[in-house]
Design a protein around this motif. Structure first.
Motif, PDB file in Angstrom:
ATOM      1  N   PHE A   1       9.691 -13.108  35.214  1.00 59.23           N
ATOM      2  CA  PHE A   1      10.868 -13.218  35.052  1.00 59.23           C
ATOM      3  C   PHE A   1      11.775 -11.801  35.142  1.00 59.23           C
ATOM      4  O   PHE A   1      12.827 -11.752  35.267  1.00 59.23           O
ATOM      5  CB  PHE A   1      10.014 -11.312  34.263  1.00 59.23           C
ATOM      6  CG  PHE A   1       9.569 -11.613  32.267  1.00 59.23           C
ATOM      7  CD1 PHE A   1       9.568 -12.252  31.538  1.00 59.23           C
ATOM      8  CD2 PHE A   1       7.895 -11.046  32.310  1.00 59.23           C
ATOM      9  CE1 PHE A   1       8.754 -12.086  30.313  1.00 59.23           C
ATOM     10  CE2 PHE A   1       7.444 -11.000  31.558  1.00 59.23           C
ATOM     11  CZ  PHE A   1       7.437 -12.314  30.130  1.00 59.23           C
ATOM     12  N   ILE A   2      11.694 -12.012  36.255  1.00 62.11           N
ATOM     13  CA  ILE A   2      13.024 -11.625  37.424  1.00 62.11           C
ATOM     14  C   ILE A   2      14.066 -12.532  37.669  1.00 62.11           C
ATOM     15  O   ILE A   2      14.663 -12.924  37.783  1.00 62.11           O
ATOM     16  CB  ILE A   2      12.535 -11.711  39.082  1.00 62.11           C
ATOM     17  CG1 ILE A   2      13.306 -11.358  40.030  1.00 62.11           C
ATOM     18  CG2 ILE A   2      11.781 -13.326  39.757  1.00 62.11           C
ATOM     19  CD1 ILE A   2      13.437 -10.924  41.033  1.00 62.11           C
ATOM     20  N   GLU A   3      13.808 -14.406  36.877  1.00 60.72           N
ATOM     21  CA  GLU A   3      15.033 -15.111  36.715  1.00 60.72           C
ATOM     22  C   GLU A   3      15.988 -14.928  36.492  1.00 60.72           C
ATOM     23  O   GLU A   3      17.375 -15.379  36.037  1.00 60.72           O
ATOM     24  CB  GLU A   3      13.934 -16.655  36.479  1.00 60.72           C
ATOM     25  CG  GLU A   3      13.337 -16.812  37.444  1.00 60.72           C
ATOM     26  CD  GLU A   3      14.038 -17.733  38.656  1.00 60.72           C
ATOM     27  OE1 GLU A   3      15.054 -18.189  38.271  1.00 60.72           O
ATOM     28  OE2 GLU A   3      13.328 -17.315  39.979  1.00 60.72           O
TER      29      GLU A   3
ATOM     30  N   PRO B   1      19.196 -14.800  39.030  1.00 59.32           N
ATOM     31  CA  PRO B   1      17.813 -17.009  39.566  1.00 59.32           C
ATOM     32  C   PRO B   1      18.138 -16.844  40.700  1.00 59.32           C
ATOM     33  O   PRO B   1      18.958 -16.427  41.550  1.00 59.32           O
ATOM     34  CB  PRO B   1      19.919 -17.162  39.092  1.00 59.32           C
ATOM     35  CG  PRO B   1      20.709 -16.175  38.394  1.00 59.32           C
ATOM     36  CD  PRO B   1      19.765 -15.089  38.726  1.00 59.32           C
ATOM     37  N   GLY B   2      16.532 -17.199  41.158  1.00 55.56           N
ATOM     38  CA  GLY B   2      16.709 -17.897  42.233  1.00 55.56           C
ATOM     39  C   GLY B   2      15.568 -16.536  42.606  1.00 55.56           C
ATOM     40  O   GLY B   2      15.156 -16.515  43.921  1.00 55.56           O
ATOM     41  N   GLY B   3      15.992 -15.519  42.280  1.00 55.65           N
ATOM     42  CA  GLY B   3      14.860 -14.831  42.219  1.00 55.65           C
ATOM     43  C   GLY B   3      13.238 -15.053  42.441  1.00 55.65           C
ATOM     44  O   GLY B   3      12.689 -14.354  43.875  1.00 55.65           O
ATOM     45  N   ARG B   4      12.322 -15.650  42.364  1.00 57.49           N
ATOM     46  CA  ARG B   4      11.347 -15.789  41.991  1.00 57.49           C
ATOM     47  C   ARG B   4      10.759 -16.850  43.530  1.00 57.49           C
ATOM     48  O   ARG B   4      10.039 -16.333  43.964  1.00 57.49           O
ATOM     49  CB  ARG B   4      11.008 -16.476  40.859  1.00 57.49           C
ATOM     50  CG  ARG B   4       9.051 -16.589  40.990  1.00 57.49           C
ATOM     51  CD  ARG B   4       8.506 -17.349  39.389  1.00 57.49           C
ATOM     52  NE  ARG B   4       6.584 -16.994  38.838  1.00 57.49           N
ATOM     53  CZ  ARG B   4       6.319 -17.592  40.262  1.00 57.49           C
ATOM     54  NH1 ARG B   4       6.195 -18.574  40.720  1.00 57.49           N
ATOM     55  NH2 ARG B   4       4.884 -17.824  39.726  1.00 57.49           N
ATOM     56  N   GLN B   5      11.729 -17.654  43.671  1.00 56.41           N
ATOM     57  CA  GLN B   5      11.680 -18.836  44.300  1.00 56.41           C
ATOM     58  C   GLN B   5      11.688 -17.661  46.020  1.00 56.41           C
ATOM     59  O   GLN B   5      11.090 -18.069  46.814  1.00 56.41           O
ATOM     60  CB  GLN B   5      12.822 -19.413  44.936  1.00 56.41           C
ATOM     61  CG  GLN B   5      12.105 -20.881  45.338  1.00 56.41           C
ATOM     62  CD  GLN B   5      11.283 -21.159  45.807  1.00 56.41           C
ATOM     63  OE1 GLN B   5      10.494 -22.203  44.720  1.00 56.41           O
ATOM     64  NE2 GLN B   5      10.458 -21.316  47.216  1.00 56.41           N
ATOM     65  N   MET B   6      12.974 -16.722  45.863  1.00 55.06           N
ATOM     66  CA  MET B   6      13.226 -15.659  47.423  1.00 55.06           C
ATOM     67  C   MET B   6      11.739 -15.019  47.063  1.00 55.06           C
ATOM     68  O   MET B   6      11.279 -14.941  48.413  1.00 55.06           O
ATOM     69  CB  MET B   6      14.420 -14.741  46.298  1.00 55.06           C
ATOM     70  CG  MET B   6      14.376 -13.622  47.956  1.00 55.06           C
ATOM     71  SD  MET B   6      16.022 -12.920  47.467  1.00 55.06           S
ATOM     72  CE  MET B   6      15.904 -11.579  46.367  1.00 55.06           C
TER      73      MET B   6
END
Length: 144
Positions: free
Chosen positions: A48-50, A54-59
């Motif tokens: 849900f962070i996305e 945007p890109g938060g999960r990958q971070m």
């Protein structure tokens, strides 16, 4: 006595004590040491962070990966400073099954891991040490 020792290592105090014991055993047995660190998958809700970043999960994934790599790097340095030939692996997965799979793959004579004190209720279902012991055929040393 032991030709190949594996130690499960994370950021807990019990794992630090298990690492100390594994290093001492490896010195006494004149053998190498294999460290395994399990990086458990991020919870599903982190998807849900996305919506907000945007890109938060990958971070989050990148930060977690860097954290565990650094954690294991320190443990490997500790073993190397003690004169132990050490190899390490950080792998993503569910803790118990990932450790069981690596034991099947590497076939150590001894697995050393930290033992957490669990409440009586959790103890009814068994903790990590018990669950691993039920699935593998190698010696296990649980360190408090």
């Amino acid at each position: 006595m032991f030709r190949y020792i594996m130690v499960a290592f994370d950021d807990s105090p019990q794992a630090n004590r298990a690492l100390d014991v594994a290093i001492e055993l490896a010195k006494q047995c004149k053998t190498g040491l294999h460290l395994i660190t399990v990086s458990e998958r991020l919870p599903l809700y982190t998807g849900f962070i996305e919506a907000e970043i945007p890109g938060g999960r990958q971070m989050l994934l990148d930060e977690r990966s860097a954290y565990y790599q650094e954690l294991q790097k320190g443990a490997m340095a500790q073993a190397s400073e003690a004169g132990i030939d050490v190899q390490g692996l950080v792998i993503e997965g569910e803790e118990i099954q990932t450790i069981v799979d690596r034991i099947a793959e590497y076939n150590p004579d001894l697995l050393v891991l930290g033992r957490h004190h669990h409440t009586a209720m959790i103890g009814l279902w068994g903790g990590t040490v018990h669950n691993i012991a039920e699935k593998v055929r190698c010696n296990i040393l649980a360190v408090y």
